[in-house]
Design a protein around this motif. Structure first.
Motif, PDB file in Angstrom:
ATOM      1  N   ALA A   1       0.836  -1.200   0.000  1.00 19.45           N
ATOM      2  CA  ALA A   1       0.000   0.000   0.000  1.00 19.45           C
ATOM      3  C   ALA A   1       0.870   1.250   0.000  1.00 19.45           C
ATOM      4  O   ALA A   1       0.426   2.325  -0.382  1.00 19.45           O
ATOM      5  CB  ALA A   1      -0.927   0.001   1.215  1.00 19.45           C
ATOM      6  N   PHE A   2       2.123   1.107   0.408  1.00 16.88           N
ATOM      7  CA  PHE A   2       3.085   2.212   0.445  1.00 16.88           C
ATOM      8  C   PHE A   2       3.200   2.825  -0.942  1.00 16.88           C
ATOM      9  O   PHE A   2       3.440   2.137  -1.919  1.00 16.88           O
ATOM     10  CB  PHE A   2       4.431   1.658   0.911  1.00 16.88           C
ATOM     11  CG  PHE A   2       5.551   2.657   0.948  1.00 16.88           C
ATOM     12  CD1 PHE A   2       5.582   3.641   1.907  1.00 16.88           C
ATOM     13  CD2 PHE A   2       6.591   2.579   0.035  1.00 16.88           C
ATOM     14  CE1 PHE A   2       6.629   4.557   1.961  1.00 16.88           C
ATOM     15  CE2 PHE A   2       7.645   3.479   0.073  1.00 16.88           C
ATOM     16  CZ  PHE A   2       7.661   4.481   1.042  1.00 16.88           C
ATOM     17  N   SER A   3       3.030   4.154  -1.025  1.00 17.68           N
ATOM     18  CA  SER A   3       3.046   4.794  -2.336  1.00 17.68           C
ATOM     19  C   SER A   3       4.321   5.574  -2.629  1.00 17.68           C
ATOM     20  O   SER A   3       4.505   6.047  -3.745  1.00 17.68           O
ATOM     21  CB  SER A   3       1.839   5.724  -2.469  1.00 17.68           C
ATOM     22  OG  SER A   3       1.877   6.720  -1.461  1.00 17.68           O
ATOM     23  N   GLY A   4       5.182   5.723  -1.633  1.00 17.51           N
ATOM     24  CA  GLY A   4       6.439   6.425  -1.872  1.00 17.51           C
ATOM     25  C   GLY A   4       6.922   7.146  -0.631  1.00 17.51           C
ATOM     26  O   GLY A   4       6.157   7.412   0.291  1.00 17.51           O
ATOM     27  N   SER A   5       8.194   7.454  -0.630  1.00 17.02           N
ATOM     28  CA  SER A   5       8.832   8.094   0.513  1.00 17.02           C
ATOM     29  C   SER A   5       8.495   9.578   0.575  1.00 17.02           C
ATOM     30  O   SER A   5       8.612  10.275  -0.430  1.00 17.02           O
ATOM     31  CB  SER A   5      10.348   7.914   0.428  1.00 17.02           C
ATOM     32  OG  SER A   5      10.688   6.554   0.507  1.00 17.02           O
ATOM     33  N   PRO A   6       8.118  10.066   1.757  1.00 14.71           N
ATOM     34  CA  PRO A   6       7.763  11.481   1.889  1.00 14.71           C
ATOM     35  C   PRO A   6       8.969  12.397   1.687  1.00 14.71           C
ATOM     36  O   PRO A   6      10.043  12.151   2.215  1.00 14.71           O
ATOM     37  CB  PRO A   6       7.238  11.578   3.332  1.00 14.71           C
ATOM     38  CG  PRO A   6       7.853  10.415   4.049  1.00 14.71           C
ATOM     39  CD  PRO A   6       8.019   9.339   3.022  1.00 14.71           C
ATOM     40  N   GLY A   7       8.769  13.423   0.862  1.00 14.16           N
ATOM     41  CA  GLY A   7       9.790  14.437   0.677  1.00 14.16           C
ATOM     42  C   GLY A   7      10.969  14.060  -0.194  1.00 14.16           C
ATOM     43  O   GLY A   7      11.890  14.860  -0.358  1.00 14.16           O
ATOM     44  N   VAL A   8      10.962  12.886  -0.769  1.00 12.07           N
ATOM     45  CA  VAL A   8      12.097  12.449  -1.587  1.00 12.07           C
ATOM     46  C   VAL A   8      11.815  12.748  -3.055  1.00 12.07           C
ATOM     47  O   VAL A   8      10.773  12.370  -3.583  1.00 12.07           O
ATOM     48  CB  VAL A   8      12.386  10.935  -1.397  1.00 12.07           C
ATOM     49  CG1 VAL A   8      13.475  10.476  -2.357  1.00 12.07           C
ATOM     50  CG2 VAL A   8      12.760  10.642   0.034  1.00 12.07           C
ATOM     51  N   VAL A   9      12.761  13.435  -3.699  1.00  9.52           N
ATOM     52  CA  VAL A   9      12.679  13.673  -5.138  1.00  9.52           C
ATOM     53  C   VAL A   9      13.437  12.534  -5.800  1.00  9.52           C
ATOM     54  O   VAL A   9      14.667  12.548  -5.907  1.00  9.52           O
ATOM     55  CB  VAL A   9      13.273  15.055  -5.514  1.00  9.52           C
ATOM     56  CG1 VAL A   9      13.163  15.277  -7.020  1.00  9.52           C
ATOM     57  CG2 VAL A   9      12.569  16.155  -4.748  1.00  9.52           C
ATOM     58  N   ARG A  10      12.686  11.548  -6.201  1.00 12.23           N
ATOM     59  CA  ARG A  10      13.268  10.296  -6.682  1.00 12.23           C
ATOM     60  C   ARG A  10      14.251  10.494  -7.838  1.00 12.23           C
ATOM     61  O   ARG A  10      15.315   9.877  -7.877  1.00 12.23           O
ATOM     62  CB  ARG A  10      12.131   9.354  -7.095  1.00 12.23           C
ATOM     63  CG  ARG A  10      12.588   7.968  -7.381  1.00 12.23           C
ATOM     64  CD  ARG A  10      11.397   7.010  -7.437  1.00 12.23           C
ATOM     65  NE  ARG A  10      11.921   5.690  -7.651  1.00 12.23           N
ATOM     66  CZ  ARG A  10      12.003   5.118  -8.839  1.00 12.23           C
ATOM     67  NH1 ARG A  10      11.551   5.739  -9.918  1.00 12.23           N
ATOM     68  NH2 ARG A  10      12.535   3.923  -8.959  1.00 12.23           N
TER      69      ARG A  10
END
Length: 197
Positions: free
Chosen positions: A15-24
């Motif tokens: 369900a995790f959609s991505g790391s907060p604040g990270v510009v991949r």
């Protein structure tokens, strides 16, 4: 099954959609592709190639505090295996636990990372198993039991029990389930007795 993923959010069932604040797009190694002609993915490095994924190489062993948290969130956005992400999360939980006395805010992130690790384990059991096809035996996990213990110490017995029950699927946590079930039952009995008085 694919042996590596573009990022943790790419693991099926997460369900995790991505790391907060990270510009991949700004992360080193984000677009790396391994050479899979050897049977084991070999990732490019300035010195040649390595079997270590970008995610597994991203968090320095001496990282602590804000640097640790930032590096963990970044590592979860890099290519890696399910087991790599597990070890990144578990390592973060262990380090946050060791600094809890000097950084009480670490406990909140410890909970976040431990629950994310449990979600990963449920979505991709191979993250905690060396079985090739269908995982049936699992390595001992430290992140989730640490969270169960923390919740129990805080008196959050129902939450701790729910987490411990989820862990039993991996052959761990049965003792905690028994102990916490008794505590939850005793609290319910006390509440019933107090309500009837």
């Amino acid at each position: 099954m694919k042996s590596w993923f573009d990022r943790l959010a790419s693991v099926p069932g997460m369900a995790f959609s991505g790391s907060p604040g990270v510009v991949r797009g700004k992360l080193p190694g984000v677009g790396a592709l391994p050479d899979e002609s050897y049977g084991t993915p070999m990732w490019p490095t300035p010195q040649g190639a390595t079997s270590a994924t970008p995610a597994s190489q991203h968090v320095p062993h001496d990282a602590r505090g804000r640097e640790l948290v930032a590096r963990v969130w970044e590592a979860l956005e890099l290519p890696g295996s399910a087991m790599d992400y597990h070890f990144v999360l578990q390592g973060a939980v262990d380090r946050l636990w060791s600094t809890r006395g000097s950084d009480p805010a670490a406990l909140e992130l410890l909970e976040v990372f431990a629950l994310l690790d449990l979600e990963l384990m449920e979505a991709a059991p191979q993250a905690v198993s060396f079985d090739d096809m269908t995982p049936t035996s699992f390595v001992r996990v430290t992140s989730v039991p640490r969270l169960v213990g923390l919740l129990e110490r805080e008196g959050a017995f129902t939450e701790a029990l729910a987490v411990a029950k989820r862990l039993t699927r991996f052959g761990q946590g049965e003792d905690a389930v028994g102990r916490l079930s008794e505590k939850v039952g005793a609290l319910a009995a006390e509440a019933m007795a107090a309500g009837g008085a």
